[in-house]
Design a protein around this motif. Structure first.
Motif, mmCIF file in Angstrom:
data_model
loop_
_atom_site.group_PDB
_atom_site.id
_atom_site.type_symbol
_atom_site.label_atom_id
_atom_site.label_comp_id
_atom_site.label_asym_id
_atom_site.label_seq_id
_atom_site.Cartn_x
_atom_site.Cartn_y
_atom_site.Cartn_z
ATOM 1 N N ARG A 72 0.801 -1.228 0.000
ATOM 2 C CA ARG A 72 0.000 0.000 0.000
ATOM 3 C C ARG A 72 0.835 1.279 0.000
ATOM 4 N N GLU A 73 2.114 1.170 0.340
ATOM 5 C CA GLU A 73 2.944 2.377 0.413
ATOM 6 C C GLU A 73 4.407 1.963 0.388
ATOM 7 N N ALA A 74 5.268 2.860 -0.081
ATOM 8 C CA ALA A 74 6.718 2.631 -0.031
ATOM 9 C C ALA A 74 7.399 3.963 0.229
ATOM 10 N N ARG A 75 8.480 3.916 0.997
ATOM 11 C CA ARG A 75 9.249 5.116 1.299
ATOM 12 C C ARG A 75 10.709 4.734 1.412
ATOM 13 N N VAL A 76 11.586 5.660 1.167
ATOM 14 C CA VAL A 76 13.003 5.354 1.225
ATOM 15 C C VAL A 76 13.596 5.772 2.564
ATOM 16 N N SER A 77 14.433 4.916 3.120
ATOM 17 C CA SER A 77 15.284 5.263 4.248
ATOM 18 C C SER A 77 16.702 5.338 3.688
ATOM 19 N N ALA A 78 17.020 6.492 3.110
ATOM 20 C CA ALA A 78 18.269 6.636 2.357
ATOM 21 C C ALA A 78 19.480 6.557 3.270
ATOM 22 N N GLY A 79 19.338 6.994 4.519
ATOM 23 C CA GLY A 79 20.447 6.902 5.460
ATOM 24 C C GLY A 79 20.713 5.470 5.877
ATOM 25 N N ALA A 80 19.641 4.736 6.154
ATOM 26 C CA ALA A 80 19.783 3.329 6.523
ATOM 27 C C ALA A 80 20.179 2.482 5.330
ATOM 28 N N GLY A 81 19.797 2.925 4.147
ATOM 29 C CA GLY A 81 20.175 2.195 2.943
ATOM 30 C C GLY A 81 19.198 1.125 2.541
ATOM 31 N N PHE A 82 17.885 1.390 2.742
ATOM 32 C CA PHE A 82 16.885 0.447 2.263
ATOM 33 C C PHE A 82 15.585 1.176 1.950
ATOM 34 N N VAL A 83 14.722 0.498 1.208
ATOM 35 C CA VAL A 83 13.389 0.994 0.895
ATOM 36 C C VAL A 83 12.387 0.273 1.784
ATOM 37 N N VAL A 84 11.582 1.038 2.512
ATOM 38 C CA VAL A 84 10.563 0.462 3.390
ATOM 39 C C VAL A 84 9.286 0.245 2.579
ATOM 40 N N VAL A 85 8.781 -0.976 2.596
ATOM 41 C CA VAL A 85 7.559 -1.336 1.880
ATOM 42 C C VAL A 85 6.503 -1.682 2.914
ATOM 43 N N LEU A 86 5.427 -0.915 2.957
ATOM 44 C CA LEU A 86 4.360 -1.158 3.919
ATOM 45 C C LEU A 86 3.280 -2.029 3.297
ATOM 46 N N THR A 87 2.936 -3.107 3.988
ATOM 47 C CA THR A 87 1.966 -4.059 3.464
ATOM 48 C C THR A 87 0.787 -4.191 4.421
ATOM 49 N N GLY A 88 -0.320 -4.672 3.894
ATOM 50 C CA GLY A 88 -1.492 -4.940 4.731
ATOM 51 C C GLY A 88 -1.884 -3.736 5.562
#
Length: 554
Positions: free
Chosen positions: A509-525
């Protein structure tokens, strides 16, 4: 049996310099917090980094149920068992957050005779690391709104500020708020997340030095301009002050198990909404100081373990040598359809149905090229027939299994498990590799995770999810690994689907970048980054008497 806190309060702890001495940590590298806990200075790394690494034992579990799996207690008990066998061992765990401590879960320092201590201090303010993360995060939030107030020279679009505020408490009323009312700044909508979901926490746990910490903080994206360009913490000149607040939090914390083995408890990202593993600083240091290092990833193998394998390991170079997969007959019976009130009764039919969940996690761990041992965490109500069924089933799956009773028996109850782990280390070499190559597109990586790890038939994207992923690819973040925010109660994105669900699709349903951590957060359900308290939170049972004696803390 005594309660966890009663056991912890009756324990005779050793002064922290004695614990440090077991690993050869000199007094000059210790910064004590009282008698039984300490920070370890960062300069120790420079003195030991040339040493060979010990063996890394990664502890994970089957899918969480209200019956309990005992992953942390198993990690602690296994460490104590290695101590019983006179092995040079160290434990690495995450720090508990106040929200779950006072909410549903209670403390997170182990249980029974398998704990890290001082339990009450670890579960409460500890050395202040989580507070430091919250302060640094909220300083950045304040600087964003202050920037708007003083004319907004960076041309930030107030509607596209993605940096929310945080608090270390489950407080659903703060999920959505309005800022800047009555002329106190630009009026806009925002909200709060729980502190352990902050990107600052992820950055703290993934940074390998102060310079790396500052570089990662600088890259964190907090907003977008009116023409769609990212605005970072570095653009707002917030990095130096944030790093000052995090100066001590970056240093690993040293405590001990109930039986006196060294334990690093450092960093606290959740695994359902963040990457779910303790700090690189603590784990890599432990590997230079001990022959065996036992760590754990939050929740089940599809969450904390997968994120260690696909995020932490590639970024840090840390590679597990063996996986301990914790399972209980009680939890597997729930996966087989038994309600919680009946899990104390023998039910081999439900157990046979529920092992599909165990089998899927075994299958998944093998995808990463790792040997494993199934730890059968035995409860007093488990019958001999149930335990024997699980032993036979694991043998049929080609996996070593060992019964653990560490909660009741401490390290002695984990000796069978420790011996099985040692045998596996000697006879089954690891051929570790991540699940996917980062060169794949974000959608390709999502679909690989969904179909291969979660067991989905495919992926469904909401309009917002499609838009977010396309924008992140356009901005050049498509080569980052994924940190999937997903329910811990199911392999799927629906917490009601137990066992190993089939015939479903993952909803992004949503995605956002954590550029400092070095990953893309993908929100599900329906996963939320700010939990709420239950009708009767654990806080209702916590109290302290006139002598400072705490009760009710798990």
């Amino acid at each position: 049996m005594l309660s966890d806190i009663e056991i912890a309060q009756q324990a005779k702890l050793r002064p922290i310099p004695e614990i440090a001495a077991q690993l050869g940590i000199p007094d000059g590298s210790l910064e004590p917090f009282g008698r039984y806990k300490a920070k370890v200075s960062l300069d120790l790394w420079e003195k030991v980094k040339g040493r060979p690494n010990g063996k890394l034992i990664f502890t994970t579990a089957i899918t969480a149920t209200p019956a309990g799996e005992g992953k942390t207690t198993t990690a602690v008990g296994l460490t104590q068992a290695f101590g019983q066998l006179d092995k040079r061992v160290a434990l690495c765990l995450r720090e508990p957050a106040l929200g779950p401590t006072f909410g549903v879960k209670g403390g997170a320092a182990g249980g029974g005779y398998s704990q890290v201590v001082p339990m009450d201090e670890i579960n409460l303010h500890f050395t202040g690391d989580i507070h430091a993360v919250g302060a640094a995060h909220n300083l950045l939030a304040a600087m964003i709104d202050n920037h708007l107030y003083w004319g907004n020279p960076l041309n930030i679009d107030p509607r596209r500020i993605v940096w929310r505020r945080v608090v270390d408490m489950n407080d659903r009323s703060l999920r959505d708020i309005v800022l800047g009312l009555q002329g106190n700044g630009v009026t806009r909508e925002s909200g709060y997340d729980i502190t352990v979901a902050s990107e600052v926490m992820a950055v703290l746990c993934l940074a390998d030095s102060m310079s790396d910490l500052k570089a990662r903080l600088s890259r964190m994206i907090v907003a977008y301009t009116r023409d769609g360009k990212p605005v970072t913490a570095g653009d707002l000149k917030a990095v130096g002050a944030m790093a000052v607040l995090l100066k001590d939090a970056l240093k690993p914390n040293l405590v001990q198990t109930l039986e006196g083995q060294p334990a690093f408890v450092h960093g606290g990202p959740f695994a359902n909404i963040a990457h779910g593993n303790n700090s690189i600083q603590a784990t890599r240091l432990a590997l230079k100081l001990a022959d065996y290092v036992i760590t754990e990833g939050g929740f089940a193998a599809d969450l904390g373990a997968e994120k260690f394998f696909d995020i932490v390991a590639p970024q840090s170079g840390l590679q597990p040598d063996v996986v301990v997969l914790v399972a209980t007959a009680r939890a597997l019976k729930m996966h087989g359809g038994v309600p919680k009130k009946d899990i104390g009764r023998e039910d081999l039919r439900a157990l046979a149905a529920g092992v599909s969940n165990l089998d899927k996690h075994i299958e998944n761990i093998r995808k990463f090229g790792l040997p494993m041992v199934v730890a059968i965490n035995r409860f007093p109500t488990d019958t001999d027939a149930e335990i024997e069924f699980l032993r036979r089933h694991c043998a049929e799956m080609g996996v070593r299994a060992a019964v653990s009773t560490v909660v009741v028996d401490g390290g002695k109850g984990g000796i069978e498990l420790a011996q099985a782990v040692l045998q596996t280390l000697e006879s089954e070499p690891a051929h570790f590799h991540p699940l996917y190559e980062n060169g794949l597109s974000l959608k390709e990586k999502i679909e690989k995770l969904a179909t291969e790890i979660y067991g989905a038939d495919g992926v469904v994207y909401t309009a917002q999810g499609e838009k977010n992923l396309a924008a992140l690819e356009e901005l050049g973040f498509g080569n980052l690994p994924l940190c999937v925010a997903k329910t811990q109660f199911s392999l799927s994105d629906d917490p009601t689907k137990l066992g190993a669900p089939r015939g479903w699709k993952l909803t992004v349903r949503e995605a956002r970048v954590s550029a400092g951590a070095g990953f893309v957060v993908v929100l599900t359900g329906e996963i939320m980054t700010m939990p709420g308290l239950p009708r009767h939170p654990a806080a209702e049972a916590v109290d302290i008497d006139d002598n400072g004696h705490i009760v009710g803390l798990f």
